[in-house]
Design a protein around this motif. Structure first.
Motif, PDB file in Angstrom:
ATOM      1  N   TRP A 397     -14.800  -0.052   1.676  1.00  0.00           N
ATOM      2  CA  TRP A 397     -14.700   1.332   2.116  1.00  0.00           C
ATOM      3  C   TRP A 397     -15.834   2.155   1.538  1.00  0.00           C
ATOM      4  O   TRP A 397     -16.447   1.791   0.531  1.00  0.00           O
ATOM      5  CB  TRP A 397     -13.345   1.936   1.748  1.00  0.00           C
ATOM      6  N   THR A 398     -16.067   3.252   2.165  1.00  0.00           N
ATOM      7  CA  THR A 398     -17.115   4.185   1.753  1.00  0.00           C
ATOM      8  C   THR A 398     -16.514   5.584   1.720  1.00  0.00           C
ATOM      9  O   THR A 398     -15.906   6.024   2.712  1.00  0.00           O
ATOM     10  CB  THR A 398     -18.304   4.144   2.720  1.00  0.00           C
ATOM     11  N   GLN A 399     -16.664   6.263   0.565  1.00  0.00           N
ATOM     12  CA  GLN A 399     -16.157   7.628   0.429  1.00  0.00           C
ATOM     13  C   GLN A 399     -17.240   8.581   0.894  1.00  0.00           C
ATOM     14  O   GLN A 399     -18.215   8.846   0.185  1.00  0.00           O
ATOM     15  CB  GLN A 399     -15.776   7.926  -1.027  1.00  0.00           C
ATOM     16  N   ARG A 400     -17.083   9.095   2.104  1.00  0.00           N
ATOM     17  CA  ARG A 400     -18.117   9.932   2.694  1.00  0.00           C
ATOM     18  C   ARG A 400     -18.205  11.312   2.020  1.00  0.00           C
ATOM     19  O   ARG A 400     -19.274  11.793   1.729  1.00  0.00           O
ATOM     20  CB  ARG A 400     -17.868  10.086   4.193  1.00  0.00           C
ATOM     21  N   PHE A 401     -17.098  11.981   1.747  1.00  0.00           N
ATOM     22  CA  PHE A 401     -17.104  13.319   1.127  1.00  0.00           C
ATOM     23  C   PHE A 401     -15.975  13.361   0.111  1.00  0.00           C
ATOM     24  O   PHE A 401     -14.804  13.150   0.441  1.00  0.00           O
ATOM     25  CB  PHE A 401     -16.928  14.410   2.183  1.00  0.00           C
ATOM     26  N   ASP A 402     -16.354  13.611  -1.141  1.00  0.00           N
ATOM     27  CA  ASP A 402     -15.360  13.589  -2.221  1.00  0.00           C
ATOM     28  C   ASP A 402     -14.745  14.942  -2.483  1.00  0.00           C
ATOM     29  O   ASP A 402     -14.030  15.124  -3.481  1.00  0.00           O
ATOM     30  CB  ASP A 402     -15.995  13.049  -3.497  1.00  0.00           C
ATOM     31  N   GLY A 403     -14.981  15.950  -1.629  1.00  0.00           N
ATOM     32  CA  GLY A 403     -14.430  17.292  -1.857  1.00  0.00           C
ATOM     33  C   GLY A 403     -15.138  18.015  -2.981  1.00  0.00           C
ATOM     34  O   GLY A 403     -14.572  18.968  -3.543  1.00  0.00           O
ATOM     35  N   ASN A 404     -16.363  17.601  -3.316  1.00  0.00           N
ATOM     36  CA  ASN A 404     -17.120  18.176  -4.431  1.00  0.00           C
ATOM     37  C   ASN A 404     -16.372  18.063  -5.748  1.00  0.00           C
ATOM     38  O   ASN A 404     -16.489  18.924  -6.644  1.00  0.00           O
ATOM     39  CB  ASN A 404     -17.489  19.637  -4.153  1.00  0.00           C
ATOM     40  N   SER A 405     -15.592  16.985  -5.823  1.00  0.00           N
ATOM     41  CA  SER A 405     -14.858  16.723  -7.067  1.00  0.00           C
ATOM     42  C   SER A 405     -14.799  15.215  -7.234  1.00  0.00           C
ATOM     43  O   SER A 405     -14.718  14.467  -6.247  1.00  0.00           O
ATOM     44  CB  SER A 405     -13.445  17.303  -7.011  1.00  0.00           C
ATOM     45  N   ILE A 406     -14.796  14.737  -8.437  1.00  0.00           N
ATOM     46  CA  ILE A 406     -14.842  13.304  -8.709  1.00  0.00           C
ATOM     47  C   ILE A 406     -13.578  12.647  -8.171  1.00  0.00           C
ATOM     48  O   ILE A 406     -12.461  13.118  -8.390  1.00  0.00           O
ATOM     49  CB  ILE A 406     -14.990  13.062 -10.227  1.00  0.00           C
ATOM     50  N   ILE A 407     -13.780  11.482  -7.442  1.00  0.00           N
ATOM     51  CA  ILE A 407     -12.658  10.705  -6.928  1.00  0.00           C
ATOM     52  C   ILE A 407     -11.951  10.067  -8.120  1.00  0.00           C
ATOM     53  O   ILE A 407     -12.578   9.431  -8.977  1.00  0.00           O
ATOM     54  CB  ILE A 407     -13.137   9.641  -5.928  1.00  0.00           C
ATOM     55  N   THR A 408     -10.621  10.189  -8.110  1.00  0.00           N
ATOM     56  CA  THR A 408      -9.847   9.634  -9.224  1.00  0.00           C
ATOM     57  C   THR A 408      -9.124   8.350  -8.867  1.00  0.00           C
ATOM     58  O   THR A 408      -8.627   7.665  -9.769  1.00  0.00           O
ATOM     59  CB  THR A 408      -8.822  10.678  -9.701  1.00  0.00           C
ATOM     60  N   GLY A 409      -9.006   7.977  -7.571  1.00  0.00           N
ATOM     61  CA  GLY A 409      -8.343   6.736  -7.209  1.00  0.00           C
ATOM     62  C   GLY A 409      -8.174   6.596  -5.709  1.00  0.00           C
ATOM     63  O   GLY A 409      -8.486   7.507  -4.918  1.00  0.00           O
ATOM     64  N   PHE A 410      -7.698   5.387  -5.286  1.00  0.00           N
ATOM     65  CA  PHE A 410      -7.475   5.075  -3.879  1.00  0.00           C
ATOM     66  C   PHE A 410      -6.116   4.406  -3.718  1.00  0.00           C
ATOM     67  O   PHE A 410      -5.621   3.729  -4.637  1.00  0.00           O
ATOM     68  CB  PHE A 410      -8.561   4.130  -3.353  1.00  0.00           C
ATOM     69  N   ASP A 411      -5.511   4.571  -2.517  1.00  0.00           N
ATOM     70  CA  ASP A 411      -4.298   3.857  -2.121  1.00  0.00           C
ATOM     71  C   ASP A 411      -4.577   3.117  -0.810  1.00  0.00           C
ATOM     72  O   ASP A 411      -5.228   3.662   0.085  1.00  0.00           O
ATOM     73  CB  ASP A 411      -3.115   4.814  -1.911  1.00  0.00           C
ATOM     74  N   ILE A 412      -4.082   1.851  -0.680  1.00  0.00           N
ATOM     75  CA  ILE A 412      -4.210   1.059   0.544  1.00  0.00           C
ATOM     76  C   ILE A 412      -2.822   0.738   1.056  1.00  0.00           C
ATOM     77  O   ILE A 412      -1.955   0.297   0.283  1.00  0.00           O
ATOM     78  CB  ILE A 412      -4.995  -0.246   0.295  1.00  0.00           C
ATOM     79  N   GLU A 413      -2.596   0.934   2.364  1.00  0.00           N
ATOM     80  CA  GLU A 413      -1.321   0.611   2.996  1.00  0.00           C
ATOM     81  C   GLU A 413      -1.593  -0.280   4.207  1.00  0.00           C
ATOM     82  O   GLU A 413      -2.557  -0.044   4.955  1.00  0.00           O
ATOM     83  CB  GLU A 413      -0.601   1.886   3.450  1.00  0.00           C
ATOM     84  N   TYR A 414      -0.742  -1.304   4.428  1.00  0.00           N
ATOM     85  CA  TYR A 414      -0.882  -2.184   5.589  1.00  0.00           C
ATOM     86  C   TYR A 414       0.494  -2.659   6.028  1.00  0.00           C
ATOM     87  O   TYR A 414       1.454  -2.664   5.253  1.00  0.00           O
ATOM     88  CB  TYR A 414      -1.793  -3.372   5.275  1.00  0.00           C
ATOM     89  N   LYS A 415       0.569  -3.060   7.308  1.00  0.00           N
ATOM     90  CA  LYS A 415       1.827  -3.491   7.908  1.00  0.00           C
ATOM     91  C   LYS A 415       1.522  -4.360   9.112  1.00  0.00           C
ATOM     92  O   LYS A 415       0.389  -4.407   9.610  1.00  0.00           O
ATOM     93  CB  LYS A 415       2.651  -2.285   8.342  1.00  0.00           C
ATOM     94  N   ASN A 416       2.558  -5.083   9.577  1.00  0.00           N
ATOM     95  CA  ASN A 416       2.436  -5.770  10.855  1.00  0.00           C
ATOM     96  C   ASN A 416       2.291  -4.736  11.950  1.00  0.00           C
ATOM     97  O   ASN A 416       2.942  -3.686  11.927  1.00  0.00           O
ATOM     98  CB  ASN A 416       3.653  -6.653  11.120  1.00  0.00           C
ATOM     99  N   LYS A 417       1.455  -5.046  12.937  1.00  0.00           N
ATOM    100  CA  LYS A 417       1.174  -4.039  13.968  1.00  0.00           C
ATOM    101  C   LYS A 417       2.426  -3.640  14.723  1.00  0.00           C
ATOM    102  O   LYS A 417       2.594  -2.485  15.133  1.00  0.00           O
ATOM    103  CB  LYS A 417       0.122  -4.576  14.941  1.00  0.00           C
ATOM    104  N   SER A 418       3.339  -4.555  14.852  1.00  0.00           N
ATOM    105  CA  SER A 418       4.554  -4.250  15.608  1.00  0.00           C
ATOM    106  C   SER A 418       5.566  -3.449  14.796  1.00  0.00           C
ATOM    107  O   SER A 418       6.516  -2.900  15.356  1.00  0.00           O
ATOM    108  CB  SER A 418       5.197  -5.554  16.098  1.00  0.00           C
ATOM    109  N   ASP A 419       5.403  -3.353  13.480  1.00  0.00           N
ATOM    110  CA  ASP A 419       6.337  -2.604  12.624  1.00  0.00           C
ATOM    111  C   ASP A 419       5.893  -1.158  12.518  1.00  0.00           C
ATOM    112  O   ASP A 419       4.757  -0.799  12.826  1.00  0.00           O
ATOM    113  CB  ASP A 419       6.409  -3.250  11.232  1.00  0.00           C
ATOM    114  N   SER A 420       6.807  -0.291  12.017  1.00  0.00           N
ATOM    115  CA  SER A 420       6.470   1.099  11.715  1.00  0.00           C
ATOM    116  C   SER A 420       5.968   1.181  10.281  1.00  0.00           C
ATOM    117  O   SER A 420       6.115   0.232   9.494  1.00  0.00           O
ATOM    118  CB  SER A 420       7.694   1.997  11.906  1.00  0.00           C
ATOM    119  N   TRP A 421       5.377   2.350   9.950  1.00  0.00           N
ATOM    120  CA  TRP A 421       4.837   2.516   8.596  1.00  0.00           C
ATOM    121  C   TRP A 421       5.946   2.613   7.539  1.00  0.00           C
ATOM    122  O   TRP A 421       5.652   2.600   6.337  1.00  0.00           O
ATOM    123  CB  TRP A 421       3.939   3.744   8.529  1.00  0.00           C
ATOM    124  N   ASP A 422       7.186   2.695   7.963  1.00  0.00           N
ATOM    125  CA  ASP A 422       8.280   2.690   6.969  1.00  0.00           C
ATOM    126  C   ASP A 422       8.391   1.337   6.281  1.00  0.00           C
ATOM    127  O   ASP A 422       8.958   1.237   5.183  1.00  0.00           O
ATOM    128  CB  ASP A 422       9.615   3.030   7.655  1.00  0.00           C
TER     129      ASP A 422
END
Length: 1535
Positions: A397-422
């Motif tokens: 991944w590439t952080q295009r704009f950090d909001g003019n503040s230092i990035i403190t962390g990232f979260d990644i979420e994934y699922k089967n395409k047929s499932d919901s994000w729940d």
């Protein structure tokens, strides 16, 4: 030696050269003194004398060089040395001088040889007059005088003295001093604070003056000046001005510029400097922070000269609060300062830029930059998938704009395409220093959705764009199911199976790998692998080219895009039995008796049995002396020895042995020859006895049908039953003699005769006994025997017919032909010898038949019949392809006729389709099929077959083509090519290459960076994985692949990019390439459109110009035609007198080559020519008839009635011989073929036309101009045929339109070039002419010419000079009428059809010399008959040599009037004064066109002479070509 001049004070060398050897010493003398005699003299070993620091008084004089060449003998030579003294200048100096002073400088030479020349130079140049310098010279001195010294006299002065010895000089400098003065005086001026300022002051003088600057502070009167310290800020420039780099407020005051150089008085000048303050920013924040959505104020303070204006800018844009309500600006004064405030309400992301406040007054401006940072939650990261595997994926991944503040962390979420994000799975609090991650434990071939968040101290971003990815396939985890094997043939096994279980496939099954190996003892145990594509849940594959009757183990593996799964359990199967592939070994044959032989052998190698051995088969057949084969026999046995009984005695046998299995017979052994032993012969096959006189008889016999050995002799037995002699008389004769005369017999007594043959085994059986009685009368009897005689073709055959009788019988041979007997004629092929033997030389198949020999004399006759059978090579077999495989082609054939001799075998030839290297295979005569093995896969082959008999090889069958199974390799798009790529390496999976059924022999990879020209090559035989190494990082590459097998090569291209050094991918080269592609597409589209437009425009212009030229030509032609018509508009009854009139019209005909071949041999014609005079009265312009060449272009339509044999080329293939057609095609042709177009010309200067006396007749003796009797002529046409075909212009159509007349008129311009040319026949070509040109309205058979497909094919040409068909009266106009040169009966056939008339050519009781007139010419003959009906009994028999000219003229005149009125044709007589012969000419007009009965001298109208000439050479004749256009005799249309 030459005298020498030396310079005093310098060194001098005197050489004494000695030529010759030896010499003992070289000595120098001066004034009889041996040198050296002082320190300045040196004598070297080579005889050179050196004088150092030469002195005039001491060294000048004679010097003697003495050389001792023998102990008591020396030679010497002298040289005189003259010393020259160079001049010496006394030192002098220039005193210091000031401007205006007087100056005198002497230059004195104190020593040196006279004369001495003294000159002066200033700065290296000659001193010119007018420069204020005077030079006075005396004998040894020169003075330099300057009356008024000035600044220009500064410089270096040189005194130069020279004499014969040397040139010397002395140089000194004159310096003129000048007091200082101002060039530029200082003046009061202003300086701007912070800027650079220059106080101008410039002085000059000599020596250069020294300048000093002084400063007095304050604005009042200066009290005291102080020297200015020179620092980096204040400097004195080279021109004496004062430079202040940064003007400060403390620099206000008076400045003094003072200069001095020690000459005269110092000078000085003062000035006042005023300092102005520009606008300056004194206070502003450099950086500041704002929160997005909150209000923010920015302050800026400025000072300087009033008034001051403050302006705010955001980036490069001036802020206008009136237009953007989000900004507000306020300004206030605070003493010496001005404060301006910018308010942002509220702050936005776009405000994170540089703001600037600008202070401006009359003296300058200043700017203050303020960096505003607006902070907010970050933008979501840009997520990309770097690599997806079966159970994991790598994210980046590439952080295009950090909001003019230092990035403190990232979260990644994934699922089967047929499932919901729940039901998502997530990875939390990823370190901000990481920009990639691996997600594991995924399921192969599954579809996932993935997104991502980023954090800073302000908050969390929105989710990233949701990506959908599919994990790769994994190799199947299960093997194929239900694998079964079924042997199909001796070399193939059918394998069947089902796909692996669905849950174990791990993707889409792309295909299967079948591994098989031989499990027989001695095999290597390695699996051979073949691949096939998947077709469904159940699969079938046939393994080919296996070993015969061998056990194989087979395993099957499924593979998908990811790889190959586990293999199935090995299953065994055995291929079916086949015939043995090798014959039995050690075959031997021994002859035991005359009818018994023993054959023995040993078993073939076990590996070649290809099955269970069932037994052996012995094949044998006899070979007779005449070359024929006996019946083929065979014996089957299980033993390795067999006894052959009942064989024919003393006979050659061919023996072969084979082994057989359940599948059939194996390969035969090589032919083994054996001969049975001799035995007593059988009885002679026949016997005859005939009386030859009253006391002798002749007995003859045939050899035994079974000689059973070599006949050594014959024994003839003669007994007389009534004589009382118990033992017969015996007579012996050689084996070559088959008859015997027994003499001394008693007349009227009967004798009993018989014969027996004798071999080395003994006397054989006797023949039949015949009874004979000598007689006084000896009727003709034949002692030879009839029967059947068989012989190969192309051999000489003797058919004997020996006879006896008194008187000697006459012999006659006949051959039966259907229901009659044809006598045998003696020629080069047949010969009847004196003893009655018929000899046939080089017999052919048509010589076969029944021949009858009859012997006849006074007392009777006798007859024998011989059936001659000529054996020829067999006919071609009919060859077909019955089956093909990847490495074999099975052929089958049906033999043709054996040619009278049994077929002994076949010769099969085959080669690769694009090659002419044929390979031969010999096949047994009993075979009707053959399998060509070990062929290249996927290759076309050519095959042909011929049979052989005792005569030889027969005709080869038609060549057939067959292709073995297989094709060139191809690459499957479903297969992933690149399995791994990093910055320097790439791994390729080559399993995507399908072999096409033929093993891949090589794969060539070529790759290069995009935009590079040089390819790098890599060759491999592997079909799995290949590495490309030493690649450039972050580079796009082009890849070319070529896989080859025996069927050909397949190609595939691809592109790939290496990773960057940090493992990141590089962007595609989309924009530049896209723009280039757009330009290419635009160029590709625009070019054809532009070219088409230009082409259309050019065509329009060309057509327009052509139309204009055509119209102009038509107008000119119309005017010309009207003029000609008006001049030639005469009555039909008015004769035209005078010389030939008008210009000659020419028309070009393409040059075509004509070859003439005489089939009966070459006849040298010499100067013989046929002359056809043709009149031309078309035009009336006066032309000298004695100075031009005439010609005419004629069309000759070919006629088919009774024109003799033709050669039909329509069905003949190249390389074969055409056959003569006995009958000409009679079908009506829709397109009439013209046999030729001739240009017939004759160049005459002043000699009249000459008619030749050579006897010429046409082929077939009916039509034509002049050709040799009974000769056939072949024409070879050039490539101009089609062009000529399109440009054919007949005489009657050339002037039918104004346009054609104009074209003819243009050609008339070449008349002057043709006046003295030598003309011969140059044109002849075969062309298809449309029906409206010469043969409109007819359906007669006009195709007497051969249909020629290409101009290069030869054909038979027959030529006539016939006019257009009589049914079209208009077509008779303008055609020249050829007249034969004499009127003998045989030549009447040469006359044109419209001249032939029964009134002229027949007597009621005369034999018709000409063929029957075809119906198509009936109208012309009727016309002629009507015209001269009153002359029914007359014949035109008298030619120029045997009849009266007046009589001929009278007849032709009457005929001409009648024909001319109908067809507008005139015939005119013309006399050749050289040969006293008369010929006739024709004209295309009927205007008083018939000849004057008064004779040749009264002939009206001009005539054109058409001459035909040919030069025949051995083998073929070629009519020479001449570069001239044909002449056209035009006709005038009715107005």
């Amino acid at each position: 030696m030459k005298n020498i001049t030396a310079v005093a004070g310098r060194d001098t060398f005197i050489n004494c050269r000695v030529i010759g050897y030896p010499y003992y010493s070289i000595k120098w003398y001066k004034d009889s003194l041996l040198l050296p005699d002082n320190h300045r003299q040196v004598v070297f070993e080579n005889g050179t004398l050196k004088l150092m620091d030469v002195q005039k008084g001491m060294d000048e004089g004679e010097y003697l060089c003495s050389v001792l060449i023998q102990p008591q003998l020396s030679i010497s030579q002298s040289v005189h040395v003259t010393v020259k003294v160079p001049p010496l200048i006394q030192p002098f100096e220039f005193p210091p001088a000031s401007i205006g002073q007087l100056l005198y400088i002497p230059c004195v030479v104190s020593s040196g040889d006279m004369p001495i020349h003294i000159t002066w130079r200033k700065d290296g140049h000659v001193i010119l007059s007018g420069s204020g310098v005077t030079i006075e010279s005396k004998e040894f001195m020169s003075s330099l005088q300057i009356s008024s010294v000035s600044l220009k006299h500064n410089g270096n002065y040189t005194c130069i003295a020279s004499n014969d010895a040397a040139t010397v000089s002395r140089e000194r400098q004159l310096i003129v001093r000048v007091p200082p003065r101002f060039v530029v005086q200082p003046n009061n001026q202003d300086g701007i604070y912070g800027k650079a300022g220059v106080l101008n002051c410039s002085v000059d003088g000599y020596p250069p003056p020294k300048v000093m600057w002084k400063h007095a502070k304050g604005s009042g009167n200066p009290q005291q000046y102080h020297p200015i310290p020179l620092t980096g800020r204040i400097q004195i420039l080279p021109n004496s001005s004062l430079l202040i780099r940064h003007v400060l407020e403390e620099d206000i005051g008076y400045y003094l510029c003072q200069a001095s150089n020690g000459v005269g008085t110092d000078i000085s000048k003062s000035m006042f400097l005023t300092v102005k303050i520009p606008a300056m920013i004194t206070s502003h924040p450099n950086t500041t922070i704002a929160i997005k959505g909150q209000t923010k104020e920015l302050n800026c303070t400025a000072r300087g000269e009033r008034p001051i204006i403050i302006r705010w800018e955001k980036g490069d844009t001036v802020i206008d609060p009136d237009r953007n309500m989000r900004y507000a600006i306020t300004t206030k004064d605070n003493g010496d300062e001005v404060i301006s405030t910018l308010k942002l309400k509220p702050a936005d992301r776009g405000d994170s830029v540089f703001f600037s406040c600008h202070a401006i007054n009359s003296y300058g401006e200043d700017r203050g930059l303020i960096q505003l940072t607006v902070q907010e939650p970050p933008d979501p990261p840009e997520l990309e998938i770097r690599e997806v595997k079966a159970r994991s994926m790598n994210l980046r991944w590439t952080q295009r704009f950090d909001g003019n503040s230092i990035i403190t962390g990232f979260d990644i979420e994934y699922k089967n395409k047929s499932d919901s994000w729940d039901f998502k799975q997530s990875t939390r609090n990823i370190s901000p220093t990481i920009n990639q991650a691996n997600i594991v434990d995924l399921h192969p071939a599954s579809v996932y959705s993935i997104r991502m968040y980023s954090f800073n101290k302000i908050g969390r971003s929105e989710p990233s764009k949701e990506l959908t990815i599919s994990t790769e396939e994994a190799a199947p985890d299960g093997p194929p199911m239900d694998v079964t094997l079924q042997p199909i043939t001796s070399q193939s096994i059918q394998v069947t199976w089902k796909a692996p279980k669905k849950e174990l496939q791990n993707g889409v099954i792309r295909g299967y790998q079948i591994g098989y190996r031989e499990n027989s003892p001695g095999s290597n145990g390695q699996y051979s692998i073949v691949e096939m594509k998947a077709t469904g849940d159940s699969e079938v594959y046939t393994l080919d080219n296996l070993k015969k009757f061998a056990q194989y183990g087979v395993v099957v593996q499924a593979f998908n895009r990811a790889g190959t799964g586990p293999s199935s359990s090995e299953i065994n199967a055995t291929t079916l039995e086949d015939v043995p592939s090798q014959p039995p070994e050690n075959v031997r044959a021994i002859s035991i008796t005359s009818d018994v032989a023993v054959i023995s052998w040993s078993e073939p190698p076990r590996s070649t049995l290809n099955g269970v051995l069932k037994g052996y088969r012995v094949i044998f057949w006899s070979l007779y002396m005449d070359g024929e084969w006996g019946e083929m026999q065979n014996i089957t046995t299980t033993r390795e020895r067999v006894e052959l009984r009942g064989m024919e005695k003393f006979t050659n046998y061919s023996v072969q042995v084979l082994a057989y299995t359940q599948a059939g017979d194996g390969v035969r052994s090589s032919v083994l020859y054996i001969q049975t032993k001799e035995d007593i012969p059988g009885p002679p096959a026949g016997i005859k006895a005939v009386p030859s006189s009253a006391s002798s008889v002749v007995v003859s016999w045939l050899p035994p049908a079974k000689p059973n050995g070599i006949i050594r002799k014959y024994t003839i037995f003669c007994s007389s039953p009534g004589s009382g002699q118990p033992a017969p008389s015996e007579y012996e004769t050689s084996p070559d003699q088959l008859f015997y005369r027994i003499a001394h017999l008693n007349r009227g007594q009967q004798y009993l005769l018989w014969v027996a043959a004798v071999t080395s085994a003994g006397r054989g059986n006797i023949s039949e006994k015949v009874t004979i009685e000598p007689a006084g009368k000896a009727p003709a009897k034949i002692i030879s025997f009839g029967g059947t005689v068989t012989t190969p073709w192309m051999k000489d055959v003797r058919l004997p017919c020996n006879s006896v009788g008194e008187p000697v019988p006459a012999i006659k041979w006949t051959k039966d032909s259907e229901d009659s007997a044809i006598p045998v004629t003696v020629d080069g092929h047949r010969l009847i010898q004196a003893n009655g033997t018929l000899v046939l030389r080089s017999v052919k198949a048509e010589d076969s038949g029944y021949y009858t020999c009859t012997a006849t004399n006074t007392w009777g006759f006798d007859t024998i019949i011989i059936n001659l059978l000529v054996q020829v090579p067999p006919d071609q077999p009919r060859l077909t392809v019955s089956k093909t495989s990847a490495s074999s082609i099975t052929l089958a054939w049906i033999p043709g006729d054996n040619g009278g001799s049994s077929i002994r075998g076949f010769v099969l030839q085959y080669s690769v389709d694009n090659s002419e290297e044929w390979k031969d295979v010999f096949i047994s005569s009993s075979e009707r099929s053959f399998k060509l093995e070990s062929l290249k896969c996927g290759t076309w082959y050519k095959v042909k077959l011929a049979a052989k008999n005792s005569v030889g090889a027969g005709r080869i069958s038609e060549i057939i083509e067959a292709k073995t199974h297989g094709r060139e390799p191809s690459f499957s798009k479903d297969q992933h090519l690149f399995t791994h790529i990093n910055s320097t390496h790439a791994r390729l999976n080559l399993q995507g290459w399908s072999s096409g059924g033929c093993p891949i022999t090589a794969i060539v990879l070529e790759y290069r960076p995009k935009g590079n020209w040089v390819w790098q090559s890599l060759r491999t035989n592997s079909s799995s994985e290949v590495f490309l190494t030493e690649l450039r990082e972050a580079t796009w590459y082009e890849l070319r692949m070529k896989a080859c097998n025996s069927a050909g090569c397949g190609n595939e291209t691809a592109q790939f990019a290496t990773l960057d050094y940090d493992g990141s991918t590089i962007p595609p080269i989309k924009s530049a390439q896209g723009e280039g592609d757009d330009v290419k597409k635009l160029f590709t589209i625009a070019c054809p459109v532009i070219l088409a437009t230009l082409g259309v425009a050019l065509l329009f212009i060309i057509r327009k110009k052509r139309k204009e030229k055509r119209l102009k030509r038509l107008r000119d032609a119309k005017s010309l035609a009207e003029m000609l018509i008006s001049k030639n508009n005469r009555s039909f009854d008015t004769p035209v007198k005078g010389p030939p009139q008008g210009p000659r019209l020419h028309i070009d005909i393409p040059r075509v080559q004509l070859l003439i071949e005489d089939k009966e041999g070459i006849k040298q014609l010499g100067d013989d020519k046929a002359t056809i005079p043709v009149t031309d009265t078309e035009f009336s312009q006066a032309v000298n008839p004695q100075s031009f060449c005439t010609g005419v272009s004629l069309h000759h339509p070919a006629l088919i009635q009774n024109t003799g044999p033709l050669i039909d080329m329509s069905d003949i293939r190249p390389g074969t011989n055409p056959v003569s057609r006995k009958s000409v095609k009679s079908a009506h042709s829709t397109r009439n073929r013209y046999s030729s177009q001739w240009t017939l010309t004759k160049c005459q200067a002043s000699t009249p036309a000459r008619t030749l006396t050579s006897d010429w007749r046409t082929v077939g003796s009916q039509h034509g101009i002049t050709v040799t009797e009974s000769d056939s002529y072949s024409a070879s046409l050039s490539q101009d045929t089609d062009k000529g075909r399109n440009s054919m212009v007949s005489t009657e159509s050339a002037s039918s339109t104004y346009e054609e007349l104009a074209r003819a008129y243009e050609h008339a311009k070449l008349e002057e070039q043709l006046q003295h040319a030598k003309f011969e026949i140059t044109e002849c070509f075969i062309s298809d002419s449309s029906s409206d040109q010469m043969t409109t309205g007819t359906t007669d058979n006009a195709d007497s010419m051969t249909s020629m497909s290409t101009p290069s094919e030869p054909g038979i040409c027959r030529f006539t000079a016939s006019p257009p068909k009589p049914q079209d009266s208009e077509r008779g106009k303008g055609v020249a009428v050829p007249i034969p040169h004499r009127a003998s009966k045989s030549d009447y056939c040469n006359l044109p059809l419209y001249v032939k008339s029964e009134a002229f050519f027949r007597k009621p009781d005369a034999h018709e010399p000409c063929p029957v007139v075809p119906p198509r010419e009936a109208s012309i003959r009727n016309l002629a008959r009507a015209a001269v009906g009153q002359e029914e009994g007359q014949e035109l028999e008298q030619g120029p040599g045997n009849g009266s000219m007046e009589q001929n003229r009278a007849v032709m005149t009457r005929l001409c009037h009648t024909i001319g009125e109908q067809h507008q044709v005139q015939l005119q007589p013309r006399t050749d004064h050289g040969t006293k012969q008369e010929s006739w000419s024709s004209s295309s007009r009927a205007v008083n066109s018939c000849p004057n009965p008064g004779g040749p001298g009264h002939s009206s109208g001009s005539s054109l002479t058409v001459a035909l000439s040919a030069n025949l050479r051995q083998g073929a004749s070629r009519v020479e070509r001449a570069p001239f256009p044909a002449r056209l005799v035009g006709r005038q249309q009715s107005t």
